[in-house]
Design an enzyme around this catalytic site. Structure first.
Site, PDB file in Angstrom:
ATOM      1  N   ASP A 215      -6.816 -18.912  -2.431  1.00 31.08           N
ATOM      2  CA  ASP A 215      -6.310 -18.660  -4.105  1.00 31.08           C
ATOM      3  C   ASP A 215      -7.036 -17.464  -4.502  1.00 31.08           C
ATOM      4  O   ASP A 215      -7.852 -17.504  -5.066  1.00 31.08           O
ATOM      5  CB  ASP A 215      -5.936 -19.963  -4.723  1.00 31.08           C
ATOM      6  CG  ASP A 215      -4.748 -19.172  -6.133  1.00 31.08           C
ATOM      7  OD1 ASP A 215      -4.949 -18.208  -6.084  1.00 31.08           O
ATOM      8  OD2 ASP A 215      -4.512 -20.170  -7.123  1.00 31.08           O
TER       9      ASP A 215
ATOM     10  N   LYS B 183       0.315  -3.485  -9.412  1.00 25.75           N
ATOM     11  CA  LYS B 183      -0.714  -3.558  -8.610  1.00 25.75           C
ATOM     12  C   LYS B 183      -1.261  -2.781  -9.545  1.00 25.75           C
ATOM     13  O   LYS B 183      -2.279  -2.157  -8.582  1.00 25.75           O
ATOM     14  CB  LYS B 183       0.156  -3.216  -6.893  1.00 25.75           C
ATOM     15  CG  LYS B 183       1.208  -3.771  -6.828  1.00 25.75           C
ATOM     16  CD  LYS B 183       0.903  -4.597  -5.622  1.00 25.75           C
ATOM     17  CE  LYS B 183       0.292  -3.848  -4.375  1.00 25.75           C
ATOM     18  NZ  LYS B 183      -0.877  -4.325  -3.484  1.00 25.75           N
TER      19      LYS B 183
ATOM     20  N   THR C 151       0.555   0.416  -3.264  1.00 23.41           N
ATOM     21  CA  THR C 151       1.786   0.670  -2.982  1.00 23.41           C
ATOM     22  C   THR C 151       2.190   2.090  -3.868  1.00 23.41           C
ATOM     23  O   THR C 151       1.099   2.701  -4.505  1.00 23.41           O
ATOM     24  CB  THR C 151       2.935  -0.442  -3.479  1.00 23.41           C
ATOM     25  OG1 THR C 151       4.080  -0.271  -3.405  1.00 23.41           O
ATOM     26  CG2 THR C 151       2.055  -0.764  -5.177  1.00 23.41           C
TER      27      THR C 151
ATOM     28  N   TRP D 241       1.791 -10.568  -4.075  1.00 25.30           N
ATOM     29  CA  TRP D 241       2.729 -10.864  -4.019  1.00 25.30           C
ATOM     30  C   TRP D 241       3.697 -10.328  -4.239  1.00 25.30           C
ATOM     31  O   TRP D 241       3.554  -8.995  -4.716  1.00 25.30           O
ATOM     32  CB  TRP D 241       3.275 -11.154  -6.477  1.00 25.30           C
ATOM     33  CG  TRP D 241       4.388 -11.006  -6.443  1.00 25.30           C
ATOM     34  CD1 TRP D 241       5.347 -10.967  -6.423  1.00 25.30           C
ATOM     35  CD2 TRP D 241       4.780 -12.570  -7.167  1.00 25.30           C
ATOM     36  NE1 TRP D 241       6.317 -11.218  -6.975  1.00 25.30           N
ATOM     37  CE2 TRP D 241       6.148 -12.288  -7.239  1.00 25.30           C
ATOM     38  CE3 TRP D 241       4.275 -13.541  -7.478  1.00 25.30           C
ATOM     39  CZ2 TRP D 241       7.390 -13.741  -8.233  1.00 25.30           C
ATOM     40  CZ3 TRP D 241       4.555 -14.514  -8.265  1.00 25.30           C
ATOM     41  CH2 TRP D 241       6.252 -14.647  -8.477  1.00 25.30           C
ATOM     42  N   THR D 242       4.416  -9.572  -3.390  1.00 27.74           N
ATOM     43  CA  THR D 242       5.367  -8.923  -2.549  1.00 27.74           C
ATOM     44  C   THR D 242       7.036  -9.116  -2.874  1.00 27.74           C
ATOM     45  O   THR D 242       7.588  -8.213  -2.780  1.00 27.74           O
ATOM     46  CB  THR D 242       5.366  -8.998  -0.790  1.00 27.74           C
ATOM     47  OG1 THR D 242       5.622 -10.371  -0.165  1.00 27.74           O
ATOM     48  CG2 THR D 242       3.901  -8.813  -0.881  1.00 27.74           C
TER      49      THR D 242
ATOM     50  N   TYR E  88       6.846  -4.905 -10.649  1.00 26.09           N
ATOM     51  CA  TYR E  88       5.787  -5.093  -9.328  1.00 26.09           C
ATOM     52  C   TYR E  88       4.374  -3.738  -9.459  1.00 26.09           C
ATOM     53  O   TYR E  88       3.861  -4.065  -9.026  1.00 26.09           O
ATOM     54  CB  TYR E  88       6.882  -4.891  -8.516  1.00 26.09           C
ATOM     55  CG  TYR E  88       5.909  -4.644  -7.012  1.00 26.09           C
ATOM     56  CD1 TYR E  88       5.358  -5.825  -6.254  1.00 26.09           C
ATOM     57  CD2 TYR E  88       6.322  -3.074  -6.111  1.00 26.09           C
ATOM     58  CE1 TYR E  88       4.155  -5.853  -4.863  1.00 26.09           C
ATOM     59  CE2 TYR E  88       5.156  -3.254  -4.882  1.00 26.09           C
ATOM     60  CZ  TYR E  88       4.297  -4.564  -3.882  1.00 26.09           C
ATOM     61  OH  TYR E  88       3.474  -4.402  -3.187  1.00 26.09           O
TER      62      TYR E  88
ATOM     63  N   MET F 157       2.219  -9.641   7.196  1.00 28.17           N
ATOM     64  CA  MET F 157       2.775  -8.775   8.616  1.00 28.17           C
ATOM     65  C   MET F 157       1.529  -8.111   8.518  1.00 28.17           C
ATOM     66  O   MET F 157       1.568  -7.944   9.846  1.00 28.17           O
ATOM     67  CB  MET F 157       3.488  -7.834   7.930  1.00 28.17           C
ATOM     68  CG  MET F 157       4.621  -6.942   9.081  1.00 28.17           C
ATOM     69  SD  MET F 157       5.351  -6.177   8.822  1.00 28.17           S
ATOM     70  CE  MET F 157       5.897  -5.439   6.890  1.00 28.17           C
ATOM     71  N   LEU F 158       0.721  -7.809   8.218  1.00 26.12           N
ATOM     72  CA  LEU F 158       0.115  -6.344   8.054  1.00 26.12           C
ATOM     73  C   LEU F 158      -1.250  -6.804   8.108  1.00 26.12           C
ATOM     74  O   LEU F 158      -1.684  -7.247   9.323  1.00 26.12           O
ATOM     75  CB  LEU F 158      -0.469  -5.766   6.357  1.00 26.12           C
ATOM     76  CG  LEU F 158      -2.004  -4.893   6.963  1.00 26.12           C
ATOM     77  CD1 LEU F 158      -1.134  -4.017   7.499  1.00 26.12           C
ATOM     78  CD2 LEU F 158      -1.624  -3.789   5.414  1.00 26.12           C
TER      79      LEU F 158
END
Length: 311
Positions: free
Chosen positions: A45, A136, A108, A68-69, A132, A19-20
């Protein structure tokens, strides 16, 4: 926008199919001084250090949108998630350190504990509450360690846009399917349009390349604050739908594998150091976003079904 003294600015966008990433390509396409390499997951990768170094070579600015979202999925696959969000970022930072490129790492609000009552400053202590966020944070730490002068961490939150699954699109789709929706009111945050964030990232990258932006953490979220409930109601109102169809509920009604922070409101003071303004108010962003084709079509369908129900 201008190129370097010796020619164009060469950008590398990883995670370019997301998306971004897609919005970044849209923004950069409008810059005649930009030469862009766009690599999606199938092309690169980032957990492969040798492949990352080869990809970074020859670029001035790297924007990492590869991640990884799956927040809930990370709870049972933390090692795999951290390999991408932590180790992969370390590979990018190491490659940028070797080649002299600037790295913009998209991070994030989940690296923060989410228990504050006032906006988190960029210097606030971290304390992730889920897997998550821990992964990050590993990525953030790698950027700080390996690129103290050329590394930029841009934390974002509550992201929505035309090119992927997101809360705003889901609310508009559900408006065409249900009479009412229960939406969480006990989580505060800052809705952020991915295209607005893409514009901000490009501006930061150019400021970084020109030596006008100090390295470190920046908060790339919409100004102001609201709740998921407030966001849903505003999306309905701006789309010409009845906001009273949105009803408040609590997080207890939607238990998920990963804990979500209750307070994700971030401060934006660092942008002044780079000579840039923070992102606009979240309402202003939402109003512009809802006029774009995908959201406009969703709103049109929802209005039609709302009208049918009232007859």
């Amino acid at each position: 926008m201008t190129g370097t003294s010796s020619g164009p600015v060469r950008w590398l966008v990883t995670g370019a199919a997301g998306m971004l990433g897609q919005d970044l390509l849209t923004v950069l396409a409008g810059d005649p001084a930009a030469e862009v390499t766009a690599l999606g997951r199938a092309d690169l990768d980032i957990t492969d250090a040798a492949a990352v170094l080869a990809a970074v070579e020859g670029h001035h600015i790297v924007v990492n949108c590869a991640a990884w979202t799956n927040v809930d999925g990370a709870e049972t696959a933390e090692e795999a998630a951290t390999a991408v969000n932590g180790t992969g970022v370390r590979h990018l930072a190491a490659a940028c350190a070797k080649t002299g490129a600037r790295l913009l790492q998209v991070s994030t609000d989940y690296v923060l504990p989410g228990d504050a009552t006032e906006p988190y400053a960029e210097t606030a202590p971290t304390g992730p509450v889920n897997a998550y966020g821990r992964g990050k944070l590993v990525g953030e730490q790698a950027v700080a360690e390996l690129l103290p002068e050329h590394g930029y961490v841009v934390r974002t939150a509550w992201l929505y846009g035309e090119h992927g699954k997101n809360f705003v699109a889901t609310m508009l789709r559900l408006a065409a399917q249900r009479d009412s929706l229960d939406v969480v009111e006990d989580q505060q945050g800052q809705p952020t349009w991915s295209l607005a964030l893409a514009r901000q990232l490009v501006a930061l990258g150019l400021a970084a390349l020109a030596g006008q932006a100090p390295a470190g953490v920046y908060h790339g979220t919409g100004s102001g604050r609201t709740t998921w409930y407030g966001l849903a109601r505003e999306a309905y109102r701006l789309s010409g739908l009845d906001p009273e169809r949105i009803r408040p509920t609590t997080s207890a009604a939607y238990v998920t594998p990963a804990v979500r922070p209750a307070f994700s409101v971030l401060g934006h003071d660092r942008w002044a150091d780079a000579g840039l303004s923070p992102l606009p108010d979240w309402r202003e962003q939402l109003a512009e976003a809802l006029g774009t084709p995908v959201f406009a079509e969703l709103g049109s369908v929802a209005r039609s079904t709302e009208s049918d129900r009232s007859q």
